[in-house]
Write a protein that holds these residues in place. Structure first.
Motif, PDB file in Angstrom:
ATOM      1  N   LYS A  79       0.863  -1.184   0.000  1.00  0.00           N
ATOM      2  CA  LYS A  79       0.000   0.000   0.000  1.00  0.00           C
ATOM      3  C   LYS A  79       0.899   1.232   0.000  1.00  0.00           C
ATOM      4  O   LYS A  79       1.657   1.451   0.938  1.00  0.00           O
ATOM      5  CB  LYS A  79      -0.889   0.025   1.240  1.00  0.00           C
ATOM      6  N   ILE A  80       0.817   2.017  -1.054  1.00  0.00           N
ATOM      7  CA  ILE A  80       1.673   3.197  -1.219  1.00  0.00           C
ATOM      8  C   ILE A  80       0.803   4.447  -1.201  1.00  0.00           C
ATOM      9  O   ILE A  80      -0.169   4.549  -1.951  1.00  0.00           O
ATOM     10  CB  ILE A  80       2.448   3.129  -2.551  1.00  0.00           C
ATOM     11  N   VAL A  81       1.174   5.396  -0.346  1.00  0.00           N
ATOM     12  CA  VAL A  81       0.486   6.683  -0.282  1.00  0.00           C
ATOM     13  C   VAL A  81       1.491   7.762  -0.667  1.00  0.00           C
ATOM     14  O   VAL A  81       2.585   7.817  -0.118  1.00  0.00           O
ATOM     15  CB  VAL A  81      -0.078   6.950   1.131  1.00  0.00           C
ATOM     16  N   VAL A  82       1.106   8.601  -1.609  1.00  0.00           N
ATOM     17  CA  VAL A  82       1.950   9.709  -2.050  1.00  0.00           C
ATOM     18  C   VAL A  82       1.498  10.970  -1.329  1.00  0.00           C
ATOM     19  O   VAL A  82       0.305  11.282  -1.282  1.00  0.00           O
ATOM     20  CB  VAL A  82       1.858   9.911  -3.580  1.00  0.00           C
ATOM     21  N   LEU A  83       2.453  11.690  -0.737  1.00  0.00           N
ATOM     22  CA  LEU A  83       2.199  12.976  -0.091  1.00  0.00           C
ATOM     23  C   LEU A  83       2.841  14.062  -0.931  1.00  0.00           C
ATOM     24  O   LEU A  83       3.944  13.883  -1.436  1.00  0.00           O
ATOM     25  CB  LEU A  83       2.856  13.028   1.297  1.00  0.00           C
ATOM     26  N   THR A  84       2.163  15.193  -1.043  1.00  0.00           N
ATOM     27  CA  THR A  84       2.767  16.267  -1.809  1.00  0.00           C
ATOM     28  C   THR A  84       2.275  17.632  -1.380  1.00  0.00           C
ATOM     29  O   THR A  84       1.122  17.789  -0.984  1.00  0.00           O
ATOM     30  CB  THR A  84       2.514  16.096  -3.321  1.00  0.00           C
ATOM     31  N   GLY A  85       3.158  18.573  -1.448  1.00  0.00           N
ATOM     32  CA  GLY A  85       2.810  19.972  -1.287  1.00  0.00           C
ATOM     33  C   GLY A  85       2.582  20.617  -2.638  1.00  0.00           C
ATOM     34  O   GLY A  85       2.307  21.798  -2.732  1.00  0.00           O
ATOM     35  N   PHE A  86       2.712  19.844  -3.701  1.00  0.00           N
ATOM     36  CA  PHE A  86       2.562  20.325  -5.077  1.00  0.00           C
ATOM     37  C   PHE A  86       1.485  19.520  -5.782  1.00  0.00           C
ATOM     38  O   PHE A  86       1.709  18.955  -6.847  1.00  0.00           O
ATOM     39  CB  PHE A  86       3.892  20.191  -5.843  1.00  0.00           C
ATOM     40  N   ALA A  87       0.311  19.426  -5.182  1.00  0.00           N
ATOM     41  CA  ALA A  87      -0.759  18.584  -5.721  1.00  0.00           C
ATOM     42  C   ALA A  87      -1.235  19.065  -7.089  1.00  0.00           C
ATOM     43  O   ALA A  87      -1.403  20.254  -7.308  1.00  0.00           O
ATOM     44  CB  ALA A  87      -1.932  18.544  -4.754  1.00  0.00           C
ATOM     45  N   SER A  88      -1.417  18.114  -7.978  1.00  0.00           N
ATOM     46  CA  SER A  88      -2.015  18.414  -9.281  1.00  0.00           C
ATOM     47  C   SER A  88      -2.707  17.158  -9.784  1.00  0.00           C
ATOM     48  O   SER A  88      -2.373  16.038  -9.373  1.00  0.00           O
ATOM     49  CB  SER A  88      -0.960  18.870 -10.295  1.00  0.00           C
ATOM     50  N   ILE A  89      -3.642  17.343 -10.651  1.00  0.00           N
ATOM     51  CA  ILE A  89      -4.364  16.215 -11.222  1.00  0.00           C
ATOM     52  C   ILE A  89      -3.404  15.316 -11.998  1.00  0.00           C
ATOM     53  O   ILE A  89      -3.455  14.101 -11.890  1.00  0.00           O
ATOM     54  CB  ILE A  89      -5.517  16.706 -12.118  1.00  0.00           C
ATOM     55  N   ALA A  90      -2.513  15.928 -12.757  1.00  0.00           N
ATOM     56  CA  ALA A  90      -1.584  15.148 -13.587  1.00  0.00           C
ATOM     57  C   ALA A  90      -0.714  14.217 -12.750  1.00  0.00           C
ATOM     58  O   ALA A  90      -0.561  13.036 -13.066  1.00  0.00           O
ATOM     59  CB  ALA A  90      -0.697  16.083 -14.405  1.00  0.00           C
ATOM     60  N   THR A  91      -0.141  14.732 -11.663  1.00  0.00           N
ATOM     61  CA  THR A  91       0.723  13.868 -10.850  1.00  0.00           C
ATOM     62  C   THR A  91      -0.086  12.855 -10.066  1.00  0.00           C
ATOM     63  O   THR A  91       0.387  11.743  -9.817  1.00  0.00           O
ATOM     64  CB  THR A  91       1.622  14.694  -9.903  1.00  0.00           C
ATOM     65  N   ALA A  92      -1.307  13.203  -9.674  1.00  0.00           N
ATOM     66  CA  ALA A  92      -2.170  12.236  -8.979  1.00  0.00           C
ATOM     67  C   ALA A  92      -2.466  11.057  -9.894  1.00  0.00           C
ATOM     68  O   ALA A  92      -2.366   9.890  -9.492  1.00  0.00           O
ATOM     69  CB  ALA A  92      -3.461  12.896  -8.519  1.00  0.00           C
ATOM     70  N   VAL A  93      -2.812  11.345 -11.138  1.00  0.00           N
ATOM     71  CA  VAL A  93      -3.114  10.283 -12.100  1.00  0.00           C
ATOM     72  C   VAL A  93      -1.879   9.415 -12.327  1.00  0.00           C
ATOM     73  O   VAL A  93      -1.965   8.179 -12.308  1.00  0.00           O
ATOM     74  CB  VAL A  93      -3.626  10.877 -13.439  1.00  0.00           C
ATOM     75  N   GLU A  94      -0.720  10.033 -12.511  1.00  0.00           N
ATOM     76  CA  GLU A  94       0.501   9.258 -12.739  1.00  0.00           C
ATOM     77  C   GLU A  94       0.852   8.401 -11.528  1.00  0.00           C
ATOM     78  O   GLU A  94       1.264   7.250 -11.675  1.00  0.00           O
ATOM     79  CB  GLU A  94       1.671  10.178 -13.106  1.00  0.00           C
ATOM     80  N   ALA A  95       0.700   8.950 -10.334  1.00  0.00           N
ATOM     81  CA  ALA A  95       1.007   8.186  -9.121  1.00  0.00           C
ATOM     82  C   ALA A  95       0.131   6.936  -9.022  1.00  0.00           C
ATOM     83  O   ALA A  95       0.628   5.842  -8.725  1.00  0.00           O
ATOM     84  CB  ALA A  95       0.823   9.067  -7.882  1.00  0.00           C
ATOM     85  N   ILE A  96      -1.149   7.086  -9.304  1.00  0.00           N
ATOM     86  CA  ILE A  96      -2.066   5.937  -9.249  1.00  0.00           C
ATOM     87  C   ILE A  96      -1.722   4.931 -10.340  1.00  0.00           C
ATOM     88  O   ILE A  96      -1.686   3.724 -10.094  1.00  0.00           O
ATOM     89  CB  ILE A  96      -3.535   6.404  -9.359  1.00  0.00           C
ATOM     90  N   LYS A  97      -1.424   5.400 -11.534  1.00  0.00           N
ATOM     91  CA  LYS A  97      -1.044   4.497 -12.632  1.00  0.00           C
ATOM     92  C   LYS A  97       0.219   3.709 -12.295  1.00  0.00           C
ATOM     93  O   LYS A  97       0.365   2.562 -12.690  1.00  0.00           O
ATOM     94  CB  LYS A  97      -0.794   5.286 -13.923  1.00  0.00           C
ATOM     95  N   LEU A  98       1.138   4.346 -11.551  1.00  0.00           N
ATOM     96  CA  LEU A  98       2.408   3.696 -11.220  1.00  0.00           C
ATOM     97  C   LEU A  98       2.313   2.772 -10.012  1.00  0.00           C
ATOM     98  O   LEU A  98       3.272   2.080  -9.693  1.00  0.00           O
ATOM     99  CB  LEU A  98       3.497   4.752 -10.985  1.00  0.00           C
ATOM    100  N   GLY A  99       1.157   2.764  -9.326  1.00  0.00           N
ATOM    101  CA  GLY A  99       0.973   1.807  -8.244  1.00  0.00           C
ATOM    102  C   GLY A  99       0.607   2.368  -6.889  1.00  0.00           C
ATOM    103  O   GLY A  99       0.454   1.616  -5.928  1.00  0.00           O
ATOM    104  N   ALA A 100       0.458   3.681  -6.770  1.00  0.00           N
ATOM    105  CA  ALA A 100       0.058   4.254  -5.480  1.00  0.00           C
ATOM    106  C   ALA A 100      -1.398   3.916  -5.197  1.00  0.00           C
ATOM    107  O   ALA A 100      -2.219   3.850  -6.112  1.00  0.00           O
ATOM    108  CB  ALA A 100       0.250   5.768  -5.483  1.00  0.00           C
ATOM    109  N   ALA A 101      -1.708   3.687  -3.920  1.00  0.00           N
ATOM    110  CA  ALA A 101      -3.087   3.431  -3.522  1.00  0.00           C
ATOM    111  C   ALA A 101      -3.836   4.747  -3.322  1.00  0.00           C
ATOM    112  O   ALA A 101      -5.021   4.839  -3.607  1.00  0.00           O
ATOM    113  CB  ALA A 101      -3.122   2.607  -2.238  1.00  0.00           C
ATOM    114  N   HIS A 102      -3.116   5.759  -2.816  1.00  0.00           N
ATOM    115  CA  HIS A 102      -3.731   7.055  -2.558  1.00  0.00           C
ATOM    116  C   HIS A 102      -2.728   8.169  -2.739  1.00  0.00           C
ATOM    117  O   HIS A 102      -1.526   7.955  -2.717  1.00  0.00           O
ATOM    118  CB  HIS A 102      -4.319   7.116  -1.142  1.00  0.00           C
ATOM    119  N   TYR A 103      -3.270   9.386  -2.858  1.00  0.00           N
ATOM    120  CA  TYR A 103      -2.497  10.599  -3.101  1.00  0.00           C
ATOM    121  C   TYR A 103      -3.066  11.656  -2.169  1.00  0.00           C
ATOM    122  O   TYR A 103      -4.236  12.000  -2.272  1.00  0.00           O
ATOM    123  CB  TYR A 103      -2.714  10.972  -4.571  1.00  0.00           C
ATOM    124  N   LEU A 104      -2.270  12.140  -1.226  1.00  0.00           N
ATOM    125  CA  LEU A 104      -2.738  13.114  -0.256  1.00  0.00           C
ATOM    126  C   LEU A 104      -1.933  14.408  -0.362  1.00  0.00           C
ATOM    127  O   LEU A 104      -0.713  14.372  -0.479  1.00  0.00           O
ATOM    128  CB  LEU A 104      -2.581  12.574   1.173  1.00  0.00           C
TER     129      LEU A 104
END
Length: 178
Positions: A79-104
């Motif tokens: 289970k991989i969760v990505v944290l970011t202070g630079f949230a964007s739709i593009a990086t959220a989509v890429e993170a999920i495609k690459l295997g992240a379970a969630h993006y916060l």
């Protein structure tokens, strides 16, 4: 009753934030390791595997998306969760495609992260924002997706965006989330 503790790797280049997260999860009885870069993560993965991972999207000049890909390749069940202070739709989509379970988006605390670990499916009842994106938001998302494509190299992103490097740096300073 000696159950194995859940294992967690935190991939974060901010030592103070990483230490805070580590302590919080250790109090929750996780066995926690820390890596500050993709190279450190690769060395950790040679030694052991993990049940969970928290990955910062921007690791200095490196992209956390590389770490997400590496972690998912090592163990697709992690289970991989990505944290970011630079949230964007593009990086959220890429993170999920690459295997992240969630993006916060930061700020996120250990409660938010642990809740994200526990969610196995999407939520069809999540409220839809009927507000249209502003031009500034669309611009920010486009800039951020270009930055991600360039592995956060500001000079290359500025070239691709057709703007001066200092102009891009000023825009990034204005939108930086802490």
């Amino acid at each position: 009753m000696n159950e194995a503790r859940p294992t967690l790797v935190i991939v974060e280049d901010d030592p103070a934030f990483a230490r805070t997260l580590q302590r919080s999860f250790e109090r929750r009885d996780y066995a926690v390791r820390h890596a500050a870069s993709p190279e450190e993560l690769a060395m950790l993965l040679q030694q052991t595997g993990f049940d969970y991972a928290v990955v910062d999207l921007k690791l200095g000049k490196a992209s956390g998306l590389t770490c997400v890909q590496m972690l998912h390749a090592h163990d697709p069940a992690m289970k991989i969760v990505v944290l970011t202070g630079f949230a964007s739709i593009a990086t959220a989509v890429e993170a999920i495609k690459l295997g992240a379970a969630h993006y916060l988006a930061k700020p996120a605390n250990s409660d938010d992260i642990e809740e994200a670990f526990g969610r196995d499916r999407g939520d069809p009842n999540v409220p839809l924002d009927s507000r249209k994106s502003s031009i500034k938001t669309v611009e920010w998302e486009y800039i951020h997706s270009t930055l991600a494509e360039c592995d956060f190299n500001i000079s290359e992103a500025a070239r691709r965006l057709g703007m001066h490097r200092r102009t891009l740096a000023r825009k990034l300073e204005k939108r930086q989330l802490r």
